[in-house]
Design a protein around this motif. Structure first.
Motif, PDB file in Angstrom:
ATOM      1  N   SER A  56       2.423  29.392  -5.234  1.00 11.87           N
ATOM      2  CA  SER A  56       3.229  28.203  -5.544  1.00 11.87           C
ATOM      3  C   SER A  56       2.807  26.987  -4.724  1.00 11.87           C
ATOM      4  CB  SER A  56       4.708  28.490  -5.293  1.00 11.87           C
ATOM      5  OG  SER A  56       4.938  28.743  -3.921  1.00 11.87           O
ATOM      6  N   ARG A  57       1.774  27.148  -3.902  1.00 14.00           N
ATOM      7  CA  ARG A  57       1.329  26.048  -3.055  1.00 14.00           C
ATOM      8  C   ARG A  57       0.714  24.942  -3.906  1.00 14.00           C
ATOM      9  NH1 ARG A  57       1.288  25.545   2.223  1.00 14.00           N
ATOM     10  NH2 ARG A  57      -0.245  24.247   3.310  1.00 14.00           N
ATOM     11  N   VAL A  58       1.141  23.712  -3.677  1.00 12.27           N
ATOM     12  CA  VAL A  58       0.629  22.570  -4.445  1.00 12.27           C
ATOM     13  C   VAL A  58       0.171  21.475  -3.486  1.00 12.27           C
ATOM     14  CG1 VAL A  58       2.081  23.017  -6.438  1.00 12.27           C
ATOM     15  CG2 VAL A  58       2.919  21.518  -4.624  1.00 12.27           C
ATOM     16  N   ARG A  59      -0.764  20.684  -3.955  1.00 15.08           N
ATOM     17  CA  ARG A  59      -1.248  19.547  -3.163  1.00 15.08           C
ATOM     18  C   ARG A  59      -0.413  18.329  -3.527  1.00 15.08           C
ATOM     19  NH1 ARG A  59      -7.404  18.509  -1.480  1.00 15.08           N
ATOM     20  NH2 ARG A  59      -6.800  20.400  -0.354  1.00 15.08           N
ATOM     21  N   ALA A  60       0.541  18.003  -2.681  1.00 14.52           N
ATOM     22  CA  ALA A  60       1.440  16.880  -2.943  1.00 14.52           C
ATOM     23  C   ALA A  60       0.745  15.542  -2.753  1.00 14.52           C
ATOM     24  CB  ALA A  60       2.665  16.972  -2.036  1.00 14.52           C
ATOM     25  N   LEU A  61      -0.151  15.464  -1.774  1.00 14.96           N
ATOM     26  CA  LEU A  61      -0.947  14.262  -1.543  1.00 14.96           C
ATOM     27  C   LEU A  61      -2.411  14.673  -1.501  1.00 14.96           C
ATOM     28  CD1 LEU A  61       1.082  12.466   1.293  1.00 14.96           C
ATOM     29  CD2 LEU A  61       1.183  12.038  -1.175  1.00 14.96           C
ATOM     30  N   ASP A  62      -3.252  13.969  -2.238  1.00 13.22           N
ATOM     31  CA  ASP A  62      -4.661  14.330  -2.354  1.00 13.22           C
ATOM     32  C   ASP A  62      -5.526  13.157  -1.897  1.00 13.22           C
ATOM     33  OD1 ASP A  62      -7.069  15.478  -2.967  1.00 13.22           O
ATOM     34  OD2 ASP A  62      -6.731  15.580  -5.134  1.00 13.22           O
ATOM     35  N   ALA A  63      -5.861  13.148  -0.605  1.00 13.86           N
ATOM     36  CA  ALA A  63      -6.717  12.105  -0.020  1.00 13.86           C
ATOM     37  C   ALA A  63      -6.197  10.705  -0.347  1.00 13.86           C
ATOM     38  CB  ALA A  63      -8.156  12.266  -0.485  1.00 13.86           C
ATOM     39  N   VAL A  64      -4.911  10.493  -0.083  1.00 14.08           N
ATOM     40  CA  VAL A  64      -4.269   9.205  -0.386  1.00 14.08           C
ATOM     41  C   VAL A  64      -4.557   8.191   0.717  1.00 14.08           C
ATOM     42  CG1 VAL A  64      -2.034   8.038  -0.550  1.00 14.08           C
ATOM     43  CG2 VAL A  64      -2.427  10.166  -1.798  1.00 14.08           C
ATOM     44  N   SER A  65      -4.947   7.001   0.312  1.00 12.43           N
ATOM     45  CA  SER A  65      -5.130   5.888   1.248  1.00 12.43           C
ATOM     46  C   SER A  65      -4.310   4.696   0.749  1.00 12.43           C
ATOM     47  CB  SER A  65      -6.602   5.488   1.360  1.00 12.43           C
ATOM     48  OG  SER A  65      -7.359   6.519   1.966  1.00 12.43           O
ATOM     49  N   LEU A  66      -3.648   4.027   1.686  1.00 11.33           N
ATOM     50  CA  LEU A  66      -2.793   2.882   1.340  1.00 11.33           C
ATOM     51  C   LEU A  66      -2.661   1.969   2.548  1.00 11.33           C
ATOM     52  CD1 LEU A  66      -0.713   1.400  -0.491  1.00 11.33           C
ATOM     53  CD2 LEU A  66       1.024   2.950   0.446  1.00 11.33           C
ATOM     54  N   THR A  67      -2.888   0.684   2.346  1.00  7.34           N
ATOM     55  CA  THR A  67      -2.685  -0.312   3.397  1.00  7.34           C
ATOM     56  C   THR A  67      -1.689  -1.350   2.896  1.00  7.34           C
ATOM     57  OG1 THR A  67      -4.931  -0.039   4.271  1.00  7.34           O
ATOM     58  CG2 THR A  67      -3.774  -2.074   4.849  1.00  7.34           C
ATOM     59  N   VAL A  68      -0.644  -1.591   3.688  1.00  3.47           N
ATOM     60  CA  VAL A  68       0.378  -2.578   3.344  1.00  3.47           C
ATOM     61  C   VAL A  68       0.547  -3.507   4.538  1.00  3.47           C
ATOM     62  CG1 VAL A  68       2.728  -2.966   2.530  1.00  3.47           C
ATOM     63  CG2 VAL A  68       1.547  -0.843   1.929  1.00  3.47           C
ATOM     64  N   ARG A  69       0.513  -4.788   4.290  1.00  2.00           N
ATOM     65  CA  ARG A  69       0.619  -5.771   5.371  1.00  2.00           C
ATOM     66  C   ARG A  69       2.019  -6.356   5.461  1.00  2.00           C
ATOM     67  NH1 ARG A  69      -3.861  -6.504   7.969  1.00  2.00           N
ATOM     68  NH2 ARG A  69      -5.802  -5.771   7.018  1.00  2.00           N
ATOM     69  N   ALA A  70       2.329  -6.929   6.599  1.00  3.91           N
ATOM     70  CA  ALA A  70       3.636  -7.549   6.810  1.00  3.91           C
ATOM     71  C   ALA A  70       3.910  -8.578   5.725  1.00  3.91           C
ATOM     72  CB  ALA A  70       3.681  -8.211   8.182  1.00  3.91           C
ATOM     73  N   GLY A  71       5.135  -8.546   5.181  1.00  5.01           N
ATOM     74  CA  GLY A  71       5.518  -9.497   4.154  1.00  5.01           C
ATOM     75  C   GLY A  71       5.123  -9.105   2.746  1.00  5.01           C
ATOM     76  N   GLU A  72       4.472  -7.952   2.584  1.00  7.16           N
ATOM     77  CA  GLU A  72       4.017  -7.500   1.263  1.00  7.16           C
ATOM     78  C   GLU A  72       5.007  -6.501   0.672  1.00  7.16           C
ATOM     79  OE1 GLU A  72      -0.144  -5.984  -0.805  1.00  7.16           O
ATOM     80  OE2 GLU A  72       0.259  -5.466   1.289  1.00  7.16           O
ATOM     81  N   PHE A  73       5.220  -6.594  -0.631  1.00  7.02           N
ATOM     82  CA  PHE A  73       6.153  -5.729  -1.349  1.00  7.02           C
ATOM     83  C   PHE A  73       5.352  -4.910  -2.358  1.00  7.02           C
ATOM     84  CE2 PHE A  73      10.258  -5.812  -4.176  1.00  7.02           C
ATOM     85  CZ  PHE A  73      10.414  -4.448  -3.970  1.00  7.02           C
ATOM     86  N   VAL A  74       5.253  -3.605  -2.104  1.00  2.59           N
ATOM     87  CA  VAL A  74       4.447  -2.703  -2.927  1.00  2.59           C
ATOM     88  C   VAL A  74       5.351  -1.690  -3.608  1.00  2.59           C
ATOM     89  CG1 VAL A  74       2.628  -0.949  -2.922  1.00  2.59           C
ATOM     90  CG2 VAL A  74       2.426  -2.972  -1.452  1.00  2.59           C
ATOM     91  N   ALA A  75       5.169  -1.513  -4.915  1.00  4.33           N
ATOM     92  CA  ALA A  75       5.917  -0.511  -5.664  1.00  4.33           C
ATOM     93  C   ALA A  75       5.015   0.664  -5.998  1.00  4.33           C
ATOM     94  CB  ALA A  75       6.472  -1.105  -6.952  1.00  4.33           C
ATOM     95  N   ILE A  76       5.568   1.879  -5.915  1.00  9.05           N
ATOM     96  CA  ILE A  76       4.867   3.100  -6.292  1.00  9.05           C
ATOM     97  C   ILE A  76       5.602   3.702  -7.483  1.00  9.05           C
ATOM     98  CG2 ILE A  76       3.987   5.326  -5.518  1.00  9.05           C
ATOM     99  CD1 ILE A  76       2.930   3.098  -3.795  1.00  9.05           C
ATOM    100  N   VAL A  77       4.897   3.873  -8.590  1.00  2.88           N
ATOM    101  CA  VAL A  77       5.485   4.487  -9.783  1.00  2.88           C
ATOM    102  C   VAL A  77       4.750   5.787 -10.070  1.00  2.88           C
ATOM    103  CG1 VAL A  77       6.183   2.258 -10.734  1.00  2.88           C
ATOM    104  CG2 VAL A  77       3.955   3.218 -11.362  1.00  2.88           C
TER     105      VAL A  77
END
Length: 228
Positions: A23-44
């Motif tokens: 039942s083991r699953v890879r929930a995150l697969d080599a995820v990279s994300l950079t968010v800077r101050a004052g930035e509004f990012v949505a994840i769908v």
């Protein structure tokens, strides 16, 4: 901790597996994300795609199996359990689907408690509530607030310790269309006015117009849908 050139959130090649055996699953697969101050990012993305796991590693609630997560330059994997809890209280704000307000406390007392937990005993609760249009409801308990008002108090509580990073989980799930737009516009305003980085997980595509960037998660991988 907040410096001009340091990203508010920097995730590099984060991998996270959940479950055991078959039942083991890879929930995150080599995820990279950079968010800077004052930035509004949505994840769908669809349910089970890894959005909640992404918020968990970004918020120092769990460590990835590999890769790194930094909040304004602090490597979260280097923190002990106690230091991690303290770091969250002082630097990361959380906004939940239902507000998660304590029913016995007034709106102002919700903020004062959050301040005390972070060692901040000089919280100007009314001023923070005023910034989200809720100063007139400071003495009301959650049972006397509408869904939209509870979310506004939840946002104020998340902002009370002046976090570098605000993590928002499905803030419009229980709201009608008009209130959904009000709440997400408020988050966008706070990102700009308070210079706080906001990462929001949502299924509500109707409110994405308020965001600077929209990213999609599919099977643990993250890709761009729309960039600023």
């Amino acid at each position: 901790m907040n410096t001009e050139n340091t990203p508010a959130l920097e995730i590099v090649d984060a991998t996270l597996e959940l479950g055991d055996g078959d039942s083991r699953v890879r929930a995150l697969d080599a995820v990279s994300l950079t968010v800077r101050a004052g930035e509004f990012v949505a994840i769908v993305g669809p349910s089970g795609s890894g959005k909640s796991s992404l918020l968990a590693v970004a918020g120092a609630l769990s460590n990835p199996d590999s890769g790194s997560v930094r909040v304004h330059g602090t490597d979260l994997s280097t923190l002990s359990k106690g230091a991690s809890a303290k770091f969250r209280l002082e630097n990361i704000g959380f906004v939940f689907q239902s507000g998660n307000l304590l029913p016995a406390l007034t709106a102002a007392d919700q903020l004062r408690l959050a301040g005390r937990l972070a060692g901040n005993r000089k919280v100007d609760a009314e001023s923070v509530l005023d910034s989200v249009g809720m100063a007139h409801r400071a003495k009301n308990r959650p049972g006397h607030l509408s869904g939209g008002e509870r979310q506004r108090v939840g946002i104020a509580r998340a902002l009370v310790n002046a976090p570098s990073l605000l993590l928002v989980d499905e803030p419009t799930a229980a709201l009608d269309r008009a209130r959904s737009h009000e709440v997400v516009q408020l988050l966008a305003d706070q990102a700009r006015e308070q210079n706080v980085a906001v990462v929001m997980v949502t299924h509500d595509h109707d409110v994405l117009e308020h965001c600077d960037r929209v990213l999609e998660m599919v099977d643990g991988s993250l890709g761009a849908v729309r960039t600023a």
